[in-house]
Design an enzyme around this catalytic site. Sequence first.
Site, mmCIF file in Angstrom:
data_model
loop_
_atom_site.group_PDB
_atom_site.id
_atom_site.type_symbol
_atom_site.label_atom_id
_atom_site.label_comp_id
_atom_site.label_asym_id
_atom_site.label_seq_id
_atom_site.Cartn_x
_atom_site.Cartn_y
_atom_site.Cartn_z
ATOM 1 N N TYR A 1 15.158 -4.958 -2.806
ATOM 2 C CA TYR A 1 14.600 -3.750 -3.168
ATOM 3 C C TYR A 1 15.389 -2.849 -4.082
ATOM 4 O O TYR A 1 16.187 -2.096 -3.627
ATOM 5 C CB TYR A 1 13.867 -3.128 -1.968
ATOM 6 C CG TYR A 1 13.027 -4.286 -1.126
ATOM 7 C CD1 TYR A 1 12.285 -5.280 -1.802
ATOM 8 C CD2 TYR A 1 12.750 -3.843 0.160
ATOM 9 C CE1 TYR A 1 11.518 -6.213 -1.281
ATOM 10 C CE2 TYR A 1 11.884 -4.861 0.856
ATOM 11 C CZ TYR A 1 11.367 -5.957 0.092
ATOM 12 O OH TYR A 1 10.526 -6.802 0.941
ATOM 13 N N ASN B 1 -2.708 -6.544 -1.318
ATOM 14 C CA ASN B 1 -2.680 -7.589 -2.360
ATOM 15 C C ASN B 1 -1.883 -6.967 -3.762
ATOM 16 O O ASN B 1 -2.480 -6.929 -4.842
ATOM 17 C CB ASN B 1 -3.617 -8.276 -2.593
ATOM 18 C CG ASN B 1 -4.063 -9.036 -1.559
ATOM 19 O OD1 ASN B 1 -4.962 -9.105 -0.676
ATOM 20 N ND2 ASN B 1 -3.356 -10.144 -1.442
ATOM 21 N N ASP C 1 11.097 -1.510 7.289
ATOM 22 C CA ASP C 1 11.290 -2.884 6.721
ATOM 23 C C ASP C 1 12.104 -2.806 5.225
ATOM 24 O O ASP C 1 11.284 -2.083 4.539
ATOM 25 C CB ASP C 1 10.279 -3.896 6.641
ATOM 26 C CG ASP C 1 10.862 -5.220 6.120
ATOM 27 O OD1 ASP C 1 11.442 -6.149 6.537
ATOM 28 O OD2 ASP C 1 10.514 -5.438 4.985
ATOM 29 N N LYS D 1 16.910 -8.341 5.123
ATOM 30 C CA LYS D 1 16.741 -9.748 4.876
ATOM 31 C C LYS D 1 17.963 -10.408 4.295
ATOM 32 O O LYS D 1 18.974 -9.599 3.965
ATOM 33 C CB LYS D 1 15.690 -9.894 3.767
ATOM 34 C CG LYS D 1 14.287 -9.093 4.312
ATOM 35 C CD LYS D 1 13.035 -9.238 3.206
ATOM 36 C CE LYS D 1 11.888 -8.509 3.693
ATOM 37 N NZ LYS D 1 12.095 -7.083 3.734
ATOM 38 N N ALA E 1 -6.537 0.805 -4.431
ATOM 39 C CA ALA E 1 -7.237 1.588 -5.616
ATOM 40 C C ALA E 1 -8.450 1.160 -5.878
ATOM 41 O O ALA E 1 -9.265 2.093 -6.380
ATOM 42 C CB ALA E 1 -6.166 1.446 -6.779
#
Length: 326
Positions: free
Chosen positions: A39, A231, A34, A70, A237
């Site tokens: 980006y 998230n 994707d 997109k 991490a």
Amino acid sequence: MGCASMGGLYTPVDGETCLQALDAAWACGLRYFDVAPMYGLGRSEHLLGHFLRERRGEDAGGGDVVLSTKVGRLMARERPGRPLPPEGERNPLDSGWCNGLPFREVFDYSYDAVMRSLDDSQQRMGLAATDILYVHDIGRVTHGERAEAHWTALTTGGGFRALDELRRAGVIAGFGLGVNEAEVVLDAMNEADLDATLLAGRHTLLEQSADVLLEKARAARMAIVVGGVFNSGILAAGAGGLRKFNYQDAPEEVVRKVERLAEVCAGFDVPLAAAAIQFPFRHPAITSVLIGARHPDRVRQNVEWFETPLPDALWDALARDGLIAR
């Protein structure tokens, strides 16, 4: 395999490292990629296209690869006689690009813009086929007071009509939304027959706020691809590592919840990130989880977390502590 990080999300990343990460994904068996014009302001599409064309070649043409990009943003440069629209207020979920190309995004969800966006993406990638088109970041979280105008361009302005024409002509296999908010997907389902939706950050181990959408998607047989399962990094991490939540510095209450999630997972000798990757699949509307990685070692680590056996008792314990719904 999500390709946002290849645009330099949070930190710069060199092109060869990006290609090595894609090589690692391919070697691990990943075949769904994707990407988006946003980006790296076109950079990620260039890198992914180069990988699929030049490094995979005939392997990528066998029909196994699924590719989504997109629409909704056009990449442009201002020049004499063609001023660009005012930028307006910065999108709170847009952290910027450390490796971005020298272009500026212009939002446009109209019929002509959707058609041009697909052409532009295919030229950047150097590929003739695109399987899925997601309408990118349509909604109030991104656009604020400009949301209604963009929604009108998508509906009465012909954006959905363009996508439907592309699907009926066989140019794409399907379309849907690629967003960070669930409510706008429910609105879009009343306007168009969506095949798949990429929902980022709203159905994760840390946040479950899309139950109504997931049930409607299941009834309508619309696939849900979950992005942002970490998230923005904090679930990968842990609270002591990268404290990013929803693309911004994590508030203290989120850090505390991550610490509680990590403690419960540690009691079962389960990495928090493994639980985060596998959690979405507990809902039958979820068909895929999209993970972005900028380094080959992290790609392989993600796959290892995905394949880690998790005991049912872990989910019972998380529910008992009120960290996930039963």
